[in-house]
Design an enzyme around this catalytic site. Structure first.
Site, PDB file in Angstrom:
ATOM      1  CG  ASP A  74      -0.260  -0.480   2.496  1.00  0.00           C
ATOM      2  OD1 ASP A  74       0.958  -0.249   2.645  1.00  0.00           O
ATOM      3  OD2 ASP A  74      -0.929  -1.089   3.342  1.00  0.00           O
ATOM      4  CG  ASN A 132      -9.144  -1.636  12.051  1.00  0.00           C
ATOM      5  OD1 ASN A 132      -8.165  -2.236  11.609  1.00  0.00           O
ATOM      6  ND2 ASN A 132      -9.631  -0.559  11.477  1.00  0.00           N
ATOM      7  CG  HIS A 162      -5.910  -2.337   9.029  1.00  0.00           C
ATOM      8  ND1 HIS A 162      -6.096  -1.311   9.918  1.00  0.00           N
ATOM      9  CD2 HIS A 162      -4.581  -2.366   8.786  1.00  0.00           C
ATOM     10  CE1 HIS A 162      -4.938  -0.738  10.192  1.00  0.00           C
ATOM     11  NE2 HIS A 162      -3.997  -1.370   9.523  1.00  0.00           N
ATOM     12  CD  GLU A 195      -9.000   0.892   7.958  1.00  0.00           C
ATOM     13  OE1 GLU A 195      -8.944  -0.074   8.753  1.00  0.00           O
ATOM     14  OE2 GLU A 195      -8.515   2.011   8.199  1.00  0.00           O
TER      15      GLU A 195
END
Length: 240
Positions: free
Chosen positions: A67, A135, A137, A142
């Site tokens: 990313d 979370n 990811h 996400e």
């Protein structure tokens, strides 16, 4: 899925770097999927040590990163392109032009996503390194009701931006979007190496590895892959 728990992060980092060294010895022209953030820094340091000792070479390798932030140029201090050069590429023998990151400043971001996917289709990843967000990811995928399989633009959750704010002067400077390899692309890798460190990740480690498979915890989809190795330190693995 194989899970290994280490007493120290130093032991973990050495083991992970050794896996990459073994992969490159077995197949010198391997395609490596790489990650950024604080988790892999120690692994890259160990890779550099192995390179300096003549135990590891990237001379014939190709790399793809997961990313990049949207809006940050490659020379921005907090871009992932700059991160990779600082922590790995500038210190090893990976040829120029053989490292790939999506561009967060492309004039047409959708076209950039499509082009990155085409490269990934042409040269599949042999081993993919992943970290794990609080979370759940992976990459910048996400939690959501549905996840995109290919490279795409994602709106970063507030919690993700806050977690990454420590690398910037303020939260306001953290980009609100990123371009990320999709979960589908990640799962196409022949082997996946998930690395998690720290007591604050123990809960999400348990959810990802032992909870239900759900797009609300993107890392849980790794349970569907046939060749995943998970490396955790003692604190991150304390609930397993």
């Amino acid at each position: 899925m194989q899970v290994k728990v280490f007493d120290t992060t130093t032991e973990l980092d050495s083991y992970a770097a050794g896996l990459f060294a073994a992969a490159l010895k077995a197949k010198p022209d391997s395609t490596l999927g790489l990650a950024t953030g604080s988790t892999p820094i120690g692994i890259y340091e160990k890779m550099i040590e192995l390179y300096e000792q003549g135990e590891l070479s990237f001379k014939y390798a190709t790399t793809f990163n997961l990313d990049e932030y949207v809006g940050l140029s490659p020379d921005h201090e907090q871009s992932y392109a700059r991160f990779m050069n600082r922590h790995l590429f500038a210190h090893v023998d990976l040829p120029a032009g053989r490292s790939h990151l999506p561009s967060g400043t492309a004039a047409n971001l959708e076209a950039e996503c499509a082009g990155y996917d085409r490269m990934l289709e042409e040269q599949s990843v042999d081993i993919q390194l992943l970290g794990l967000g609080h979370n759940g990811h992976i990459g910048f995928n996400e939690p959501d009701r549905a996840l995109q399989g290919g490279t795409h633009i994602v709106e970063l959750e507030q919690a993700t931006r806050e977690a990454n704010a420590r690398f910037f002067d303020s939260l306001d400077e953290v980009p609100t979007q990123a371009i990320t390899m999709g979960v589908g692309s990640i799962l196409k890798a022949d082997a996946i190496l998930l690395v998690v460190k720290g007591a604050d990740k123990a809960g999400i480690v348990k959810q990802a590895l032992q909870g239900p498979i759900t797009t609300e915890v993107p890392a849980s989809l790794l349970q569907t892959h046939k060749n995943v190795t998970v490396l955790v330190d003692r604190e991150a693995g304390r609930l397993l």
